[in-house]
Design an enzyme around this catalytic site. Structure first.
Site, PDB file in Angstrom:
ATOM      1  N   HIS A   1       8.023  -2.831   4.182  1.00  0.00           N
ATOM      2  CA  HIS A   1       7.278  -2.183   3.109  1.00  0.00           C
ATOM      3  C   HIS A   1       8.079  -2.382   1.830  1.00  0.00           C
ATOM      4  O   HIS A   1       9.182  -1.859   1.695  1.00  0.00           O
ATOM      5  CB  HIS A   1       7.125  -0.692   3.428  1.00  0.00           C
ATOM      6  CG  HIS A   1       6.383   0.075   2.378  1.00  0.00           C
ATOM      7  ND1 HIS A   1       5.041  -0.109   2.154  1.00  0.00           N
ATOM      8  CD2 HIS A   1       6.788   1.005   1.495  1.00  0.00           C
ATOM      9  CE1 HIS A   1       4.655   0.697   1.171  1.00  0.00           C
ATOM     10  NE2 HIS A   1       5.700   1.380   0.752  1.00  0.00           N
TER      11      HIS A   1
ATOM     12  N   ASP B   1      -4.046  -0.534   6.812  1.00  0.00           N
ATOM     13  CA  ASP B   1      -3.085   0.479   6.376  1.00  0.00           C
ATOM     14  C   ASP B   1      -3.599   1.877   6.734  1.00  0.00           C
ATOM     15  O   ASP B   1      -3.406   2.841   5.983  1.00  0.00           O
ATOM     16  CB  ASP B   1      -2.801   0.365   4.874  1.00  0.00           C
ATOM     17  CG  ASP B   1      -1.592   1.197   4.455  1.00  0.00           C
ATOM     18  OD1 ASP B   1      -0.699   1.397   5.288  1.00  0.00           O
ATOM     19  OD2 ASP B   1      -1.562   1.668   3.306  1.00  0.00           O
TER      20      ASP B   1
END
Lengths: 430, 315
Positions: free
Chosen positions: A183, A309
């Site tokens: 991330h 996500d």
């Protein structure tokens, strides 16, 4: 698995691997694709599903979903995530390690693998923590976790800020041919920020997150990949500059891939409108120019995969002032419908779009699925690409209803989802 | 018969294996072979270093190397002094060069030095008039360890040339590995390096040493498996994730050892971390040379001291 074969008939077969689109049939036997093509119009002793006007494609592979099990079963369980995924045409989910306890122990990975097998109708492949406790300090037991069934290594919603830790983790991962998913968002630059930094954040009076929070980490990672040779996947990019960084890394031949969330392809910061917390995301929704850049990067192959996500949050975490609300949106069930908007708008071809949600993630993860090919697992979806509907969040199978697409008009809906030859979702019967 | 002709070992110091010729190494090993016999007698004392002063200057604590040098010196008749550096002027801020000058003024004949910084022993050697033996400098060299390993190998296998030697473990921080790599390669052995990449200096692959991250592949066909110690502070997530994981993939157990030749021999410079880099059954097993290495250590250090003594003034 039933031994009785099943024939999908008169479908538009879309194989994102080869880019081929053929009218024809596909025969499933013993959990795998036994035959397919225009010639397949009948098969002895097979059950038949008529698919006229519908697309038959590989089931979607979603490389990024947060699930509340273990530790937060009110948000989502492996079972409910599986049902939501099946309804959305997702046949394989990579689950994030941000659970309680964190997935940094081989025994916990083993638990997830077994529990998912027992309770989920779709494949759930756990990604393990890259660092112990997701604390960014000490690398996790990558070798043992991989043996236990971890498909990739990531600190989930967190970035590893220490470059030395990242270097050593990448180096170690390379020894085990492990995939690192990162991330890319520097927490110090994010600071108190809650949305994209710019005109709109200024007007709303909300602290902003500069694009550099993403690009600096991404650029650093690319350089560390060059140093270490590890397989690296940036979980989600959201800015035009990030696409350039990835493009340059690929041009240099580095083993770098990246994803984009369906939200960043579909929405921009203006959609936050009147402080809608369901659109509070990490990375934040960006400017429309960035969204356009994401679509272009997807179409030209710079962006490899689209992820949902999926991040279920209950009402208590979302019904708060914007700055205090949790990040995240559910997305498994709307992934395909929202993505098809790009096809309807002629921004990308259907095979190319599906490739980013099946063949490409399968390649990155080393899975045999994600393609229409004889011998491949029969993880398949049948969908009507034009079926219009308005999303009603009450119909979501996810235990959490924080969808940014609530009440949105969408086109394209899954009819049938099959995992390993077994029908796990069938809209015709609901 | 153990008297050394002056020409056999042409160096004033022993600072590293680097710089020694195969003939130098062979001479020291031949000399050490004789010292093994001396050490096995009831009367172990020789007079080669009678009247000489040997200072063991250990900036890093080391029980086994220091006592090995002490015994070696005493068996050769030297007066041996162990400088307890931890409680000395060094703690009070004296620089290495000042320490060297101070010691030099006491007119020792041989100084044996262990220091935590690579190159420190070389620096000290330039500042003193006596012979200097490197007993380990940082992650650079530990020449007497490599010599004792070579002696152990030669006595068990009859040769060094042509053998396949797998050096396994924390090569990055290991002076033992560096000295052994140089020595074994100089003597014609095929040296392989087996380690997770985090514990492997990036330059060694480029120097032509085959490197393996998969231990089983690295051990395939090996005649000698040389294990290295993993320091505790490197075990917990910094270089490798954990002891458990390290042992699983890089710890020498019977299963992994079975990939080496059936008559492969196992070595470890000590002190061992049982259950970290080596299992107890291998460490104590029939293929282990670990105890013998300790015995050879004294013999090799006697040989080195004797060889250097032959160059001392009035020697």
């Amino acid at each position: 698995m039933g031994t009785k074969p099943l024939l999908f008939k008169n479908a538009l077969l879309v194989d994102p691997d080869t880019g081929r689109e053929d009218k024809g049939g596909l025969l499933v036997r013993d959990g795998v694709i036994q035959d397919l093509g225009p010639h397949l119009t009948q098969a002895a002793d097979a059950d038949v599903i008529e698919c006229a006007g519908q697309v038959l494609a590989p089931g979607l592979i979603d490389m990024r979903a947060f699930i509340g099990e273990p530790g937060g079963p009110y948000r989502e369980t492996l079972k409910s995530a599986g049902e939501a995924a099946a309804a959305g045409g997702v046949t394989t989910i990579v689950s994030m390690p941000d659970t309680s306890p964190v997935l940094d122990d081989p025994a916990v990975i083993d638990f997830i693998v077994r529990r998912a097998r027992d309770t989920s109708v779709v494949n759930i492949l756990p990604a393990a923590a890259l660092t112990k406790g997701l604390r960014g300090g000490e690398m996790a037991e990558i070798g043992r976790l991989k043996e236990a069934g971890a498909i990739a290594f990531t600190d989930g919603a967190r970035s590893v800020t220490n470059a030395q830790v990242m270097r050593r983790a990448l180096t170690y991962a390379r020894d085990f041919d492990a995939l690192i998913v990162h991330h890319v968002e520097d927490p110090d630059l994010v600071g108190q920020g809650v949305m994209n930094e710019g005109e709109f954040s200024s007007r709303l009076g909300l602290p902003g997150i500069p694009r550099e929070a993403e690009t600096i980490v991404l650029e650093r990672d690319v350089r560390l990949v060059r140093l270490t040779g590890a397989r690296y996947h940036a979980a989600m990019i959201s800015t035009a500059d990030s696409a350039e960084i990835v493009q340059a890394a690929k041009a240099r031949g580095l083993p770098v891939t990246c994803g984009v969330s369906i939200n960043h392809l579909s929405l921009n910061e203006n959609d936050i409108g009147d402080y809608r917390t369901f659109l509070k995301l990490s990375p934040p929704l960006r400017h429309e120019d960035d969204r356009q850049a994401m679509i272009a990067a997807l179409a030209d192959g710079t962006i490899d995969v689209i992820v949902s996500d999926h991040n279920p949050q209950d009402v208590e975490n979302k019904r708060l002032p914007f700055a205090e609300a949790a990040n995240g949106a559910v997305g498994l069930e709307t992934l395909l419908s929202a993505a098809l908007r790009l096809v309807h708008a002629d921004r990308i071809t259907l095979p190319r779009l599906l490739r980013a949600m099946s063949t490409k993630p399968a390649e990155i993860l080393g899975l045999p699925s994600g393609r229409l090919k004889i011998g491949a697992p029969a993880d398949l979806i049948v969908f009507d690409p034009d079926a219009p509907y308005v999303l009603d969040k009450r119909n979501l199978k996810s235990l959490s209803k924080n969808s940014p697409f609530d009440e949105a008009r969408l086109e394209g809906q899954v009819t049938i989802t099959m995992v390993a030859g077994r029908i796990v979702f069938d809209r015709r019967s609901t | 018969m153990t008297d050394t002709p002056r020409s056999v070992f042409p160096h004033r110091h022993l600072l590293g294996i680097e710089g020694l010729s195969p003939l130098d190494i062979q001479a020291l090993l031949d000399l050490a072979d004789n010292q093994v016999e001396v050490s096995r007698q009831v009367e172990k004392r020789k007079t080669t270093l009678r009247g000489r002063t040997q200072i063991n200057l250990f900036f890093e604590p080391s029980t086994r190397t220091q006592s090995s040098f002490e015994i070696a010196g005493k068996r050769l008749g030297a007066d041996v002094l162990n400088m307890a550096v931890a409680s000395s002027s060094v703690k009070k801020g004296e620089t290495l060069i000042d320490t060297a000058a101070t010691l030099n003024a006491m007119r020792p004949d041989i100084i044996v030095v262990r220091h935590h910084a690579a190159g420190a022993v070389h620096l000290l050697a330039r500042k003193v008039d006596c012979a200097v033996v490197n007993a380990g400098d940082g992650a650079h060299e530990h020449p007497t360890q490599a010599l004792l390993d070579a002696l152990t190998i030669r006595r068990n296998k009859g040769r060094i040339g042509g053998l396949i030697v797998a050096i396994c473990g924390d090569i990055l921080h290991s002076r033992v590995a560096r000295s052994n790599m140089i020595l074994l390669a100089a003597m014609g052995a095929q040296v392989r390096l087996v380690a997770p990449t985090n514990l492997l200096p990036p330059g060694f692959a480029r120097l032509g040493f085959p490197t393996f991250t998969d231990m089983r592949k690295g051990l395939e066909g090996a005649d000698i498996v040389m294990m290295l110690r993993l320091q505790r502070e490197r075990m917990n997530g910094s270089f490798v994730p954990s002891v458990k994981e390290y042992f699983r993939f890089y710890g020498l157990d019977q299963e992994k050892l079975s990939y080496a030749k059936h008559d492969a021999l196992v070595m470890h410079p000590g002190p061992m971390n049982r259950g970290v880099e080596i299992s107890s059954d291998v460490a104590d097993g029939a293929q282990s040379l670990i105890r013998e290495q300790v015995e050879m250590g004294v013999a090799v250090r006697m040989a080195v001291l004797e060889a250097l003594a032959s160059h001392l003034p009035n020697g």
